[in-house]
Structure formats: C-alpha cells, structure tokens
Write a protein that holds these residues in place. Structure first.
Motif, PDB file in Angstrom:
ATOM      1  N   SER A  89     -95.908  48.452  36.675  1.00 44.56           N
ATOM      2  CA  SER A  89     -97.016  49.373  36.373  1.00 44.56           C
ATOM      3  C   SER A  89     -97.781  49.736  37.644  1.00 44.56           C
ATOM      4  O   SER A  89     -98.165  50.887  37.839  1.00 44.56           O
ATOM      5  N   ILE A  92     -95.803  52.274  39.655  1.00 41.30           N
ATOM      6  CA  ILE A  92     -95.870  53.612  39.046  1.00 41.30           C
ATOM      7  C   ILE A  92     -97.218  54.259  39.367  1.00 41.30           C
ATOM      8  O   ILE A  92     -97.290  55.440  39.716  1.00 41.30           O
ATOM      9  N   THR A  93     -98.299  53.469  39.267  1.00 43.33           N
ATOM     10  CA  THR A  93     -99.646  53.964  39.582  1.00 43.33           C
ATOM     11  C   THR A  93     -99.749  54.390  41.035  1.00 43.33           C
ATOM     12  O   THR A  93    -100.409  55.389  41.362  1.00 43.33           O
ATOM     13  N   GLY A  95     -97.471  55.641  42.784  1.00 40.68           N
ATOM     14  CA  GLY A  95     -96.754  56.891  43.012  1.00 40.68           C
ATOM     15  C   GLY A  95     -95.348  56.749  43.555  1.00 40.68           C
ATOM     16  O   GLY A  95     -94.842  57.684  44.202  1.00 40.68           O
ATOM     17  N   ARG A  97     -91.476  57.122  43.621  1.00 42.53           N
ATOM     18  CA  ARG A  97     -90.720  58.190  42.985  1.00 42.53           C
ATOM     19  C   ARG A  97     -89.534  57.675  42.192  1.00 42.53           C
ATOM     20  O   ARG A  97     -89.046  58.342  41.268  1.00 42.53           O
ATOM     21  N   GLU A 115     -92.310  53.345  30.064  1.00 42.37           N
ATOM     22  CA  GLU A 115     -93.504  53.835  30.779  1.00 42.37           C
ATOM     23  C   GLU A 115     -93.107  54.614  32.032  1.00 42.37           C
ATOM     24  O   GLU A 115     -93.645  55.689  32.315  1.00 42.37           O
ATOM     25  N   ALA A 116     -92.151  54.070  32.767  1.00 37.28           N
ATOM     26  CA  ALA A 116     -91.680  54.751  33.975  1.00 37.28           C
ATOM     27  C   ALA A 116     -91.039  56.090  33.622  1.00 37.28           C
ATOM     28  O   ALA A 116     -91.285  57.116  34.284  1.00 37.28           O
ATOM     29  N   HIS A 117     -90.237  56.090  32.574  1.00 38.46           N
ATOM     30  CA  HIS A 117     -89.567  57.313  32.131  1.00 38.46           C
ATOM     31  C   HIS A 117     -90.583  58.395  31.773  1.00 38.46           C
ATOM     32  O   HIS A 117     -90.429  59.564  32.160  1.00 38.46           O
ATOM     33  N   GLU A 118     -91.622  58.010  31.065  1.00 37.78           N
ATOM     34  CA  GLU A 118     -92.659  58.972  30.666  1.00 37.78           C
ATOM     35  C   GLU A 118     -93.445  59.480  31.863  1.00 37.78           C
ATOM     36  O   GLU A 118     -93.987  60.596  31.834  1.00 37.78           O
ATOM     37  N   ALA A 119     -93.518  58.668  32.916  1.00 36.99           N
ATOM     38  CA  ALA A 119     -94.216  59.090  34.144  1.00 36.99           C
ATOM     39  C   ALA A 119     -93.304  59.872  35.080  1.00 36.99           C
ATOM     40  O   ALA A 119     -93.725  60.269  36.173  1.00 36.99           O
ATOM     41  N   VAL A 121     -90.532  58.702  36.492  1.00 38.84           N
ATOM     42  CA  VAL A 121     -90.000  57.820  37.536  1.00 38.84           C
ATOM     43  C   VAL A 121     -88.679  57.234  37.044  1.00 38.84           C
ATOM     44  O   VAL A 121     -88.667  56.359  36.173  1.00 38.84           O
TER      45      VAL A 121
END
Length: 362
Positions: A89, A92-93, A95, A97, A115-119, A121
């Motif tokens: 997390s 991902i926060t 940034g 890639r 969570e990564a997929h939705e962001a 990443v």
C-alpha cells in the motif's frame, strides 16, 4: 502597409514556433516520464538466503540495464503477510508504476493486488503464483523441482528405494510452490517408498524443520529413516541439525533446493545429498524485463514464453524456467561454471580436502 504585414507574419511565425517548441517539450517530457519510473520490489523473507543475496541485487542490476532512469523501491516482509500488505500500500501511495511481488501468503495478498490493479499499477508475481489480477508471472517449473528431488533421492537410497521409509519435509502451506514441489516429488516416489511421516514447515524455517525432524525420529526411530525429501536448503539444514543432535552417525540422503552456499558446502562435506539449482539471474532478468515492459505500457506477452492459470486469473503471461539437480559431481559444471560461487567461496580451509576429492580445486 507592408510593414504591418510583416509584423503580422512575425507574430504568426513566433506563435507557431512557441507552440511547436511547447509540443516538442511536452513530447520529450512524456518520453522521459515513460522511460524513467519506479519499480517496487517486495520479497517475502530473510529466512531463505537467496532473496537478499541473489534476487534483489540481480533484479536491481538488470532494471538499471534495461531502464537507466528507473529506480527500485525495495521492501522485505520478513514472513509477515500483514507487513507486506502495508509495504505494498505504501509503494502504491508513493507512486510506483509497477510491482514485482513474491507474496508471503498468496491468498492474503489478493486484496492488495486488487488495490494495485484499481490504482493502475500492474503486478508481476515473482517465484510464487499470487492470486488476484496479476499481469505477469516469472518462476521455475515447481513440478520439475519436485521430480528432480524425488529422482535424486531414489538414486541415493539404492536398494532401500523399494519400500524404504521416507520423511517428507514440505514447505510452508501458505505458498502454492510448496504443494507444487510436493506433488512433483510424489509423482516420482509414490508406490516405491513408504512416506513414514510428512510435515509442513511454517515459514520455511530451519527451527520448524528441526522440530519436525525430531518428531519424525521420535515416531519412527532414527535408524528407520532411509531418506528425507526436504523442500529447500533451509529445511535441509534443520533436518541435518536434528539428525546430528540425535547423534545419527550415518545420515540418510537429504534433498534440498536453491543451491545456498551452506547447502553446497554440506554437499561437499557429504551431509546433504543434493540441491536443486535455479539460475536466479535468468529469473531476475525475466522479471525485470516484464516489469519494464509493463511500466512502459507494453505487452508482457512479448517476453512471456507460456501462460499460467491461477485460482482467480486465466492466461497470465508467464516465464517458467528449467531447474537442474546438483549433486557433488555437478557442482563444477553448474554452479562454478555459471559463476554462482567461486572455488574459494565453497572451499574453505576446513573443506579443502573434500573439495580436492570432489575435483573442485583442479
């Protein structure tokens, strides 16, 4: 009138040049942004030496070769799935890639992968096939690892390969690789030997393996164990430690995996029969290449050699590499030839005579 016309033309040309220059700068900025980004690397533990001794530096080196402007953000979960979720997390926060993930617990990390997929990443599953919407997978053929271990054990057991007692020291049950290795080994030894006892090794730890092997000896008797299928070298270390603590003079053949330096030295010493060598450089190179491709918005299928299905995702672009068995006579043409270790690293003063006998110093 002519002067005024030239003023208009000059203004139009200047405007065109400014617009063109801005567009060119924007294009250059986009290209620079495309070619320079952060890759997150999440490894599962420090229990198994390979992660920090081999995988991390090899991935970092290949990443820099493929993408000089890229940077690596690294975290080790130390066998704690919750910690790895927090690390993921955080990346991902920050940034990143793209993420290269060796999950401590493939099911527990599923929501983090989502969570990564939705962001936006993408995640490359490294060494272990994680659940959730991963974009790529790089590992070795785990069934072949198990088959190599089973074949080597039967060979080492000789006459006892027909009906002898084998203790199975499996890996951590939270890792899908543990079942992959186990089923591969069983495909070779089933019907030929008796599985006297079988244990899961929590955290792939030496202490857990030592305790399990002590329990096996208490149940079967140390002299009635003809071979040990240890899933990796750390487990093999715990097994051999327990056998020595019980003062077993003639150690049964013990398998391993990962070609840890300590394990190679045990093989030279005659304490461990074999290990499975997985050229980590090839695995690290493939993972770095897949991560860079995904970071640049390219299709990882151009790097993949096959596809794999997970419990949640079908047709994952994958690279599955081929492992090889290493007994004492195979150290030179594999580990030394590939530069995994040098003769000086393996052959300490205490092992010089054994190394000479094995032909490693010639």
């Amino acid at each position: 009138m002519r002067t005024r016309t030239w003023h208009v033309v000059a203004v139009l040309v200047a405007g065109f040049m400014t617009t063109s220059l801005a567009a060119a700068c924007e294009e250059m900025e986009e290209e620079r942004d495309k070619d320079g980004f952060t890759v997150g690397l999440l490894l599962p533990s420090r229990t198994v030496p390979r992660w920090e001794r081999s995988d991390k530096p090899l991935i970092e080196k290949r990443l820099k070769q493929l993408c000089p402007r890229c940077t690596l953000e690294y975290a080790n979960a130390q066998n704690d799935a919750m910690r790895q979720r927090q690390q993921m997390s955080s990346m991902i926060t920050k940034g990143v890639r793209v993420l290269i993930l060796d999950a401590t617990d493939t099911r527990a990390l599923r929501s983090s992968i989502q969570e990564a997929h939705e962001a936006g990443v993408p995640v490359v599953a490294y060494d272990r096939l994680a659940e959730g919407p991963i974009s790529g997978y790089v590992s070795f053929d785990g069934a072949q690892v198990g088959r190599l271990q089973g074949e080597a054990l039967l060979k080492a057991m000789g006459d006892k390969a027909n009906g002898g007692n084998v203790v199975m020291m499996n890996g951590d049950p939270t890792s899908p690789n543990a079942e992959w290795f186990r089923s591969g080994a069983l495909s070779v030894v089933s019907g030929k030997v008796r599985i006297g006892r079988a244990y899961d090794t929590q955290g792939w730890s030496m202490d857990s393996a030592h305790a399990n092997m002590s329990a096996a000896m208490a149940a079967l008797g140390p002299d009635r164990i003809d071979g040990v299928l240890a899933a990796n070298d750390t487990i093999a270390s715990g097994v051999i430690s327990a056998l020595k603590s019980a003062r077993v003079k003639d150690l049964p053949p013990v398998t391993g995996q990962d070609a840890d330096l300590d394990a190679v030295q045990r093989i030279v010493r005659g304490e461990q029969y074999m290990t499975v060598y997985k050229p980590f450089k090839a695995e690290a190179d493939a993972a770095a290449a897949m991560a860079v491709a995904l970071g640049r918005g390219e299709d990882p299928r151009e790097i993949a050699t096959t596809t794999t299905d997970s419990p949640t995702t079908r047709n994952i672009p994958s690279v599955l590499l081929t492992p090889s068995a290493v007994t004492v006579d195979k150290i030179k043409p594999t580990l030394l030839k590939d530069g995994m270790y040098s003769v000086d690293e393996i052959c300490t003063a205490e092992l010089r005579a054994a190394c000479e006998k094995a032909g490693l110093t010639r």
